[in-house]
Design a protein around this motif. Sequence first.
Motif, PDB file in Angstrom:
ATOM      1  N   GLU A 202      85.358  22.148 -35.577  1.00  0.00           N
ATOM      2  CA  GLU A 202      83.954  22.201 -35.994  1.00  0.00           C
ATOM      3  C   GLU A 202      83.045  21.549 -34.960  1.00  0.00           C
ATOM      4  O   GLU A 202      81.984  22.077 -34.626  1.00  0.00           O
TER       5      GLU A 202
ATOM      6  N   ILE B  32      79.912  23.323 -32.846  1.00  0.00           N
ATOM      7  CA  ILE B  32      78.544  22.777 -32.839  1.00  0.00           C
ATOM      8  C   ILE B  32      78.130  22.428 -31.412  1.00  0.00           C
ATOM      9  O   ILE B  32      77.018  22.747 -30.978  1.00  0.00           O
TER      10      ILE B  32
ATOM     11  N   ALA C 158      77.415  25.611 -29.430  1.00  0.00           N
ATOM     12  CA  ALA C 158      76.133  26.227 -29.815  1.00  0.00           C
ATOM     13  C   ALA C 158      74.983  25.511 -29.117  1.00  0.00           C
ATOM     14  O   ALA C 158      74.060  26.149 -28.614  1.00  0.00           O
ATOM     15  N   ARG C 159      75.049  24.203 -29.072  1.00  0.00           N
ATOM     16  CA  ARG C 159      74.010  23.405 -28.406  1.00  0.00           C
ATOM     17  C   ARG C 159      74.025  23.669 -26.894  1.00  0.00           C
ATOM     18  O   ARG C 159      72.986  23.893 -26.288  1.00  0.00           O
TER      19      ARG C 159
ATOM     20  N   TYR D  57      80.083  28.025 -36.063  1.00  0.00           N
ATOM     21  CA  TYR D  57      78.694  27.623 -36.213  1.00  0.00           C
ATOM     22  C   TYR D  57      77.926  28.934 -36.250  1.00  0.00           C
ATOM     23  O   TYR D  57      78.104  29.782 -35.379  1.00  0.00           O
TER      24      TYR D  57
ATOM     25  N   GLU E  80      73.943  30.431 -37.173  1.00  0.00           N
ATOM     26  CA  GLU E  80      72.550  30.323 -37.583  1.00  0.00           C
ATOM     27  C   GLU E  80      72.033  31.756 -37.642  1.00  0.00           C
ATOM     28  O   GLU E  80      71.471  32.272 -36.686  1.00  0.00           O
TER      29      GLU E  80
ATOM     30  N   GLU F 136      72.049  26.729 -41.229  1.00  0.00           N
ATOM     31  CA  GLU F 136      73.216  27.050 -40.432  1.00  0.00           C
ATOM     32  C   GLU F 136      74.483  26.858 -41.250  1.00  0.00           C
ATOM     33  O   GLU F 136      74.515  26.079 -42.193  1.00  0.00           O
TER      34      GLU F 136
ATOM     35  N   THR G  71      78.499  25.871 -40.898  1.00  0.00           N
ATOM     36  CA  THR G  71      79.553  25.319 -40.064  1.00  0.00           C
ATOM     37  C   THR G  71      80.792  25.153 -40.921  1.00  0.00           C
ATOM     38  O   THR G  71      80.692  24.981 -42.141  1.00  0.00           O
TER      39      THR G  71
END
Length: 173
Positions: A86, A90, A93-94, A127, A129, A136, A138
């Motif tokens: 997880e 995340i 994605a960032r 993830y 969105e 979002e 997750t």
Amino acid sequence: MIDKTEILNSKASALVELCKKKGVSVGFAESLTGGMISSSVVNIPGASAVFKGSVVSYTNEIKERVLGVSEDIITVNTEVSAECAEAMAIGAARTLGVELVISVTGIAGPTGELLGKPVGTVYMGYYYEGPDFFGELTGSVRLNLTGDRDAIRTGTVLAALDLASKLVKEGKA
């Protein structure tokens, strides 16, 4: 008989078309697959409309430094865990600036077994969105695959493509 390349191409093509239709950008964070998921997607003509990139985080150092997975997660849960998968999703994605990420971490073998996690244990993090809802999603999914190293890695790629498509289609894992 359909070979694995045809199956991979079919699933990757379906994902690319779904993402185009919904306007969803996609990326991956790959450990045991070492870029195989990304490779299956870039084999599809037009993938550049939705695929933005991936992070191959084969070592814990890269999971921590590039994806922002905390050292505590790895120390307490190991790198083969839902929590790590997880955090990888995340972080990717960032890092990549995409709406959808699937991450994979696991044990492809033939060695590397951990307590309670035999060869073939894989965690897929996600993830998402999505454009069809606010917020979002997750989470993670555990796979228990069998076979040799190639079968486990290929099975992981197929499962990741399926999970990505399901998230885009249904908005849930």
